[in-house]
Design an enzyme around this catalytic site. Structure first.
Site: not given
Length: 251
Positions: A2, A29, A142, A144, A213, A242-243
Site C-alpha cells: 500500500n 491506494e 491491504d 484492513n 497486508d 504508513d505500510h
C-alpha cells in the site's frame, strides 16, 4: 504494498523495484486516475502495468516483468464498482489478484457494513474462477483486517475495534476458505510481524503496528513458498507510506 499515493511515493517505489527486483508487484491506494498512471516511467524501469484507479482515493495496480494477460478490473458482478479496489491479471500461468479492502471506519457504521459485503463479493468472485486446487493463484493486498490477536500490538486496546473485530475476521476467513493459505503464517506460525503503523503517536518507532497486508496462495503454490518478509526499511524516513512492502519468494 500500500503505497498511499503512487505519485507521492514514486521515487520510493523506483528504489524498491531496483533493490528487490520483484517479478510481480501489487500496489494499493495508488490514488491516481488511469489517464495519468505512470506507465512510461514504469516501462523504463522494466515493468508493464495493469491498473484500476480513481481520483484521490483507492486505486490498485499490478506491475510485472512478464506480459500481463487476461486483465480484469473490479468484480464484474453488476453491483457498485465506483471504488477501484480490485484488479487481476495472469502472469506466467499464475493468476494474480491485487485487492484493497475498505477500511470500515468504525464498527456498526454504514462503511463497516459495506466492508463486510465487499468481502462477500470477493468470495463470490473467487468462486467464479473455479476450484482453488486446480488454479495457481495469488491474492494479495491491504485487507484492513488483522486475522488474529498475535497480529496486533495491543489486542486489549484493539478488541472489537475496526480492523480487529470478530465480524471482519470471520469475513476474511470466509474468503480464505475458498482454498487460500496465508503465506506468512504458513512459514511463521508464531512470529510477530506488523505491516502497518499509524503515522500518529510514534506508531512506527514504538512498533505499535498491525499485520493487515497479506499474501494468500492456493494449494499449487503453497509448497513453493520459500520466504515471506516485510521490508521495514521502507517504512522509515521522511515521506514513507504508513505500510511496509510484504515480499513473498517462491521456488
Amino acid at each position: 504494498w500500500n503505497v498511499n499515493s503512487i505519485r507521492a511515493r514514486f521515487e520510493r517505489l523506483a528504489k524498491v523495484l531496483e533493490r528487490h527486483s520483484p517479478d510481480v508487484v501489487c500496489l494499493q491506494e495508488t490514488k491516481v486516475t488511469d489517464d495519468i498512471f505512470p506507465v512510461a516511467e514504469l516501462k523504463d524501469a522494466g515493468y508493464e502495468a495493469a491498473f484500476h484507479g480513481q481520483k484521490t482515493y483507492n486505486g490498485v495496480a499490478i506491475l510485472s516483468k512478464k506480459k500481463l494477460l487476461d486483465v480484469a478490473k473490479g468484480f464484474g458482478d453488476g453491483n457498485d464498482e465506483a471504488q477501484a479496489r480490485l484488479v487481476g491479471a495472469t502472469v506466467g500461468g499464475t493468476k494474480i489478484l491485487c485487492a484493497y479492502a475498505p477500511n470500515g471506519q468504525a464498527v456498526g457504521t454504514d462503511k463497516y457494513e459495506y466492508k463486510l459485503s465487499w468481502f462477500k463479493r470477493l468470495r463470490k468472485y473467487l468462486d467464479s474462477l473455479g476450484a482453488a486446487d486446480a488454479t495457481p493463484l495469488v491474492l494479495c493486498g491491504d485487507f484492513n483486517v488483522a486475522p488474529e490477536d498475535k497480529d496486533v500490538h495491543d489486542p486489549t486496546l484493539w478488541e472489537e475495534q475496526v480492523l480487529c473485530s470478530t465480524k471482519e475476521r470471520k469475513a476474511l476467513q470466509s474468503v480464505a476458505a475458498y482454498g487460500l493459505t496465508d503465506a506468512f503464517r504458513h512459514l511463521y506460525p508464531d512470529k510477530v510481524q506488523y505491516t502497518w503503523w499509524d503515522y500518529r503517536q510514534l506508531g512506527f518507532p514504538k512498533n505499535h503496528g498491525l499485520r493487515i497486508d497479506h499474501i494468500f496462495v492456493t494449494k499449487p503454490l503453497v509448497a513453493k513458498i520459500e520466504d515471506v518478509l516485510v521490508d521495514r526499511d521502507e517504512r522509515k524516513g521522511q515521506g514513507a507510506s504508513d505500510h511496509a512492502p510484504v515480499i513473498a519468494v517462491f521456488k
